[in-house]
Scaffold this motif. Structure first.
Motif, PDB file in Angstrom:
ATOM      1  N   ALA A 126       0.264  -3.835   4.856  1.00  0.00           N
ATOM      2  CA  ALA A 126       0.275  -2.375   4.913  1.00  0.00           C
ATOM      3  C   ALA A 126       0.377  -1.775   3.516  1.00  0.00           C
ATOM      4  N   GLN A 127       1.242  -2.355   2.708  1.00  0.00           N
ATOM      5  CA  GLN A 127       1.408  -1.878   1.328  1.00  0.00           C
ATOM      6  C   GLN A 127       0.111  -1.991   0.551  1.00  0.00           C
ATOM      7  N   ALA A 128      -0.559  -3.126   0.680  1.00  0.00           N
ATOM      8  CA  ALA A 128      -1.766  -3.372  -0.109  1.00  0.00           C
ATOM      9  C   ALA A 128      -2.949  -2.521   0.347  1.00  0.00           C
ATOM     10  N   SER A 129      -3.000  -2.184   1.641  1.00  0.00           N
ATOM     11  CA  SER A 129      -4.158  -1.457   2.171  1.00  0.00           C
ATOM     12  C   SER A 129      -3.929   0.048   2.244  1.00  0.00           C
ATOM     13  N   TYR A 130      -2.721   0.518   1.893  1.00  0.00           N
ATOM     14  CA  TYR A 130      -2.398   1.944   1.979  1.00  0.00           C
ATOM     15  C   TYR A 130      -3.190   2.741   0.956  1.00  0.00           C
ATOM     16  N   SER A 131      -3.586   3.936   1.345  1.00  0.00           N
ATOM     17  CA  SER A 131      -4.208   4.854   0.384  1.00  0.00           C
ATOM     18  C   SER A 131      -3.809   6.287   0.719  1.00  0.00           C
ATOM     19  N   TYR A 132      -3.513   7.066  -0.299  1.00  0.00           N
ATOM     20  CA  TYR A 132      -3.172   8.479  -0.134  1.00  0.00           C
ATOM     21  C   TYR A 132      -4.459   9.285  -0.084  1.00  0.00           C
ATOM     22  N   THR A 133      -4.562  10.200   0.858  1.00  0.00           N
ATOM     23  CA  THR A 133      -5.827  10.928   1.032  1.00  0.00           C
ATOM     24  C   THR A 133      -5.675  12.440   1.158  1.00  0.00           C
ATOM     25  N   THR A 134      -4.483  12.952   1.344  1.00  0.00           N
ATOM     26  CA  THR A 134      -4.287  14.332   1.800  1.00  0.00           C
ATOM     27  C   THR A 134      -4.961  15.382   0.926  1.00  0.00           C
ATOM     28  N   THR A 135      -4.883  15.242  -0.383  1.00  0.00           N
ATOM     29  CA  THR A 135      -5.410  16.290  -1.255  1.00  0.00           C
ATOM     30  C   THR A 135      -6.710  15.880  -1.968  1.00  0.00           C
ATOM     31  N   LEU A 136      -7.413  14.886  -1.427  1.00  0.00           N
ATOM     32  CA  LEU A 136      -8.694  14.457  -1.994  1.00  0.00           C
ATOM     33  C   LEU A 136      -9.835  15.134  -1.248  1.00  0.00           C
ATOM     34  N   SER A 137     -10.835  15.604  -1.988  1.00  0.00           N
ATOM     35  CA  SER A 137     -11.980  16.259  -1.336  1.00  0.00           C
ATOM     36  C   SER A 137     -12.859  15.245  -0.606  1.00  0.00           C
ATOM     37  N   LYS A 138     -12.905  14.022  -1.127  1.00  0.00           N
ATOM     38  CA  LYS A 138     -13.676  12.949  -0.485  1.00  0.00           C
ATOM     39  C   LYS A 138     -12.766  11.732  -0.337  1.00  0.00           C
ATOM     40  N   PRO A 139     -11.873  11.793   0.637  1.00  0.00           N
ATOM     41  CA  PRO A 139     -10.865  10.726   0.761  1.00  0.00           C
ATOM     42  C   PRO A 139     -11.457   9.397   1.188  1.00  0.00           C
ATOM     43  N   HIS A 140     -10.880   8.326   0.656  1.00  0.00           N
ATOM     44  CA  HIS A 140     -11.240   6.969   1.058  1.00  0.00           C
ATOM     45  C   HIS A 140     -10.156   6.487   2.025  1.00  0.00           C
ATOM     46  N   HIS A 141     -10.405   6.676   3.304  1.00  0.00           N
ATOM     47  CA  HIS A 141      -9.414   6.311   4.306  1.00  0.00           C
ATOM     48  C   HIS A 141      -9.334   4.799   4.458  1.00  0.00           C
ATOM     49  N   ARG A 142      -8.203   4.338   4.920  1.00  0.00           N
ATOM     50  CA  ARG A 142      -8.020   2.917   5.206  1.00  0.00           C
ATOM     51  C   ARG A 142      -9.032   2.487   6.278  1.00  0.00           C
ATOM     52  N   THR A 143      -9.815   1.482   5.956  1.00  0.00           N
ATOM     53  CA  THR A 143     -10.809   0.990   6.919  1.00  0.00           C
ATOM     54  C   THR A 143     -10.193   0.012   7.916  1.00  0.00           C
ATOM     55  N   LEU A 144      -9.127  -0.656   7.498  1.00  0.00           N
ATOM     56  CA  LEU A 144      -8.508  -1.666   8.351  1.00  0.00           C
ATOM     57  C   LEU A 144      -7.823  -1.007   9.544  1.00  0.00           C
ATOM     58  N   LYS A 145      -8.254  -1.368  10.749  1.00  0.00           N
ATOM     59  CA  LYS A 145      -7.740  -0.745  11.965  1.00  0.00           C
ATOM     60  C   LYS A 145      -6.920  -1.702  12.834  1.00  0.00           C
ATOM     61  N   GLN A 146      -7.287  -2.974  12.846  1.00  0.00           N
ATOM     62  CA  GLN A 146      -6.653  -3.916  13.749  1.00  0.00           C
ATOM     63  C   GLN A 146      -6.357  -5.224  13.027  1.00  0.00           C
ATOM     64  N   VAL A 147      -5.140  -5.729  13.212  1.00  0.00           N
ATOM     65  CA  VAL A 147      -4.727  -6.999  12.609  1.00  0.00           C
ATOM     66  C   VAL A 147      -4.214  -7.905  13.718  1.00  0.00           C
ATOM     67  N   LEU A 148      -4.829  -9.072  13.838  1.00  0.00           N
ATOM     68  CA  LEU A 148      -4.449 -10.049  14.857  1.00  0.00           C
ATOM     69  C   LEU A 148      -3.764 -11.231  14.187  1.00  0.00           C
ATOM     70  N   PHE A 149      -2.455 -11.338  14.366  1.00  0.00           N
ATOM     71  CA  PHE A 149      -1.716 -12.488  13.868  1.00  0.00           C
ATOM     72  C   PHE A 149      -1.828 -13.616  14.893  1.00  0.00           C
ATOM     73  N   SER A 150      -1.973 -14.829  14.421  1.00  0.00           N
ATOM     74  CA  SER A 150      -2.071 -15.987  15.317  1.00  0.00           C
ATOM     75  C   SER A 150      -0.936 -16.949  15.030  1.00  0.00           C
ATOM     76  N   ALA A 151      -0.425 -17.543  16.106  1.00  0.00           N
ATOM     77  CA  ALA A 151       0.677 -18.493  15.990  1.00  0.00           C
ATOM     78  C   ALA A 151       0.478 -19.610  16.997  1.00  0.00           C
ATOM     79  N   ALA A 152       0.986 -20.795  16.653  1.00  0.00           N
ATOM     80  CA  ALA A 152       0.889 -21.930  17.579  1.00  0.00           C
ATOM     81  C   ALA A 152       1.685 -21.642  18.842  1.00  0.00           C
ATOM     82  N   GLU A 153       2.811 -20.928  18.686  1.00  0.00           N
ATOM     83  CA  GLU A 153       3.626 -20.499  19.812  1.00  0.00           C
ATOM     84  C   GLU A 153       4.035 -19.051  19.580  1.00  0.00           C
ATOM     85  N   VAL A 154       4.014 -18.253  20.630  1.00  0.00           N
ATOM     86  CA  VAL A 154       4.406 -16.846  20.532  1.00  0.00           C
ATOM     87  C   VAL A 154       5.657 -16.622  21.367  1.00  0.00           C
ATOM     88  N   SER A 155       6.766 -16.327  20.703  1.00  0.00           N
ATOM     89  CA  SER A 155       8.038 -16.098  21.381  1.00  0.00           C
ATOM     90  C   SER A 155       8.304 -14.604  21.506  1.00  0.00           C
TER      91      SER A 155
END
Length: 496
Positions: A126-155
């Motif tokens: 989240a830290q690495a993909s964050y971008s501030y956009t509020t006062t930009l005329s042509k904002p570059h919004h975060r493109t990343l929408k979905q993150v799927l974590f995988s685990a051998a076991e899910v508790s």
């Protein structure tokens, strides 16, 4: 950005419909892969050829590999899979992938996820993909929408850890949003509107007091700072009631100086623009309430935000002026740029009415704390050993670190003055400590802690921007308090 966790082996993950894939590979596994899929084979060959170093953050980037559906892949060494090493690995991996503009990302760990490791991975991404956009005329919004974590076991523990991480990220990013906004887009009135927007649902309440209300309360120190500003002050009172009304609340006080010129004791022009961040303490309180709304823990929390600008108007306070605080103590203002402690001291007195179990104030208070601790740890000052320990432990768990500073009584000697009960500054020596000693005078009626976040709330230079700290620290503290309270057995009724 939405997080999910699923039970998947790597041989299955590489066939998933993903735009990009991050594979966290511990050093030991990289040397001797346990699986025989195409990606494991490639990693083994890269290690043997010396193309992937077995140290935390070393990245092997690939594109369009046969047998791997994701177009972009970053394999990154996570060393021993400690939370810090996972955090570093995620930052390095995303740096290699950010140009891909991936919308759907997979994250696989070769080994077993821990709750703290999963939290570190999500927060780093989240830290690495964050971008501030509020006062930009042509904002570059975060493109990343979905993150799927995988685990051998899910508790259930991992599922809870990911839900908590997502809520904390929402809080951190709200804090970043308001701290990053220029002062003309984050006035005291706008902060109050943001607080009201958060206070939705039966568990929340928000009250906003204006100048006349504050004057009736006798908040002379807060009023003194605000009297030079054209923007009217706001005193924001937020309440989250997640537990029985009989349970005393934790009170959070956030410094809300929406812009700090220094007043008559004017700051130098260089980097004065960064004084829009002087309300980062207030922003962190907003962030905590955002996270509380997501997680709904069984705890009562009050948020107090004294919000104003500090401006050099003709009506502004002057060095040498004496004002009377809400507590009745008089204060000689030797430096109008030491205004944060003036708005906080009245808020600390106001906090008494809630009969709190503790009060924690959060403020970008002193440049001296930046000199002492830099940007790694926030300064922690407290009159209560147990509270200080709990906050330090919360910082360690969250990676949002703090360090306890001394509070010896002789540090308050410099605050003595002939013309009032106390001066608002001492000398240059131990400036962060003397500021805390000033606040302590107004916080004797409850366990109290002060977090000086002047070094940790934002970054300067090329990485300029708000960090959202210490939202994670505060939330880990509050969640631990709620959990501890839930474990206390109900008192048995007395026998007849």
């Amino acid at each position: 950005m939405n997080f999910e966790i699923q039970k998947r082996a790597l041989s299955r993950v590489i066939r998933d419909d993903l735009d990009a894939l991050i594979v966290l590979w511990p050093a030991q596994t990289a040397a001797t892969p346990s699986e025989k899929d195409p990606l494991s084979t490639l990693v083994s060959q890269a290690v043997q050829a010396g193309d992937l170093e077995l140290k935390a953050g070393a990245v092997l980037a690939m594109y369009g590999q046969a047998g791997i559906k994701a177009r972009h892949v970053a394999v990154v060494c996570s060393q021993d899979n400690t939370p810090d090493q996972i955090r570093s690995a995620m930052l390095a991996a995303w740096s290699a992938l950010k140009a891909s503009k991936a919308k759907k990302l997979g994250v696989y760990l070769a080994g077993e996820w821990s709750a703290s490791g999963l939290d570190a991975a999500a927060s780093a991404l989240a830290q690495a993909s964050y971008s501030y956009t509020t006062t930009l005329s042509k904002p570059h919004h975060r493109t990343l929408k979905q993150v799927l974590f995988s685990a051998a076991e899910v508790s259930s523990e991992l599922c809870m850890a990911l839900a908590q991480a997502q809520a904390l990220i929402a809080g951190v990013e709200l804090a970043k949003e308001w701290a990053n906004r220029p002062a003309n887009h984050a006035t005291p009135t706008m902060l109050a509107q943001a607080a009201k927007a958060l206070a939705k649902g039966p568990s929340f309440k928000c009250e906003v007091l204006g100048p006349q209300d504050v004057a009736k309360l006798g908040m002379g120190a807060f009023l003194a700072v605000a009297q030079g500003a054209a923007e009217p002050l706001r005193f924001i009172v937020m309440r989250y009631n997640g537990a029985a009304s009989s349970q005393s609340p934790v009170v959070l006080v956030g410094k809300g100086i929406t812009f700090d010129t220094g007043g008559i004791s004017m700051k130098p022009a260089a980097e004065m623009d960064e004084m829009k961040y002087d309300m980062s303490g207030a922003a962190s309180v907003l962030g905590v309430f955002k996270a509380l709304g997501e997680l709904k823990p069984a705890i009562n929390v009050v948020g107090l935000i004294p919000a104003t600008e500090n401006m050099p108007d003709g009506l502004a306070i002057k060095p040498g002026d004496v004002v009377t605080s809400m507590s009745g103590q008089t204060i000689e203002i030797l430096n109008t740029d030491a205004e944060g402690r003036l708005v906080l001291c009245d808020a600390l007195t106001y906090a008494e009415r809630f009969k709190p179990q503790c009060v924690i104030d959060v403020a970008t208070l002193t440049g001296a704390c930046v000199i002492a601790l830099g940007g790694v740890r926030s300064g922690l000052f407290s009159s209560d050993d147990e509270l200080a320990l709990q906050l330090q432990q919360a910082g360690d768990r969250s990676g949002d670190l703090c360090w306890r500073m001394p509070m010896d009584d002789p540090y308050a000697e410099g605050l003595k003055t002939r013309f009032a009960d106390v001066a608002n500054v001492a000398g240059r020596a131990a400036g962060a400590v003397t500021a805390a000693k000033f606040l302590q005078r107004f916080a004797h009626k409850y366990p109290w802690a002060h977090l000086d976040i002047a070094g940790t709330a934002w970054k300067s230079g090329a990485a300029k921007g708000a960090t959202g700290r210490p939202v994670a620290l505060l939330m880990h503290y509050l969640l631990a308090k709620a959990k501890a309270k839930a474990k206390v057995p109900a008192r048995a009724g007395r026998p007849a």
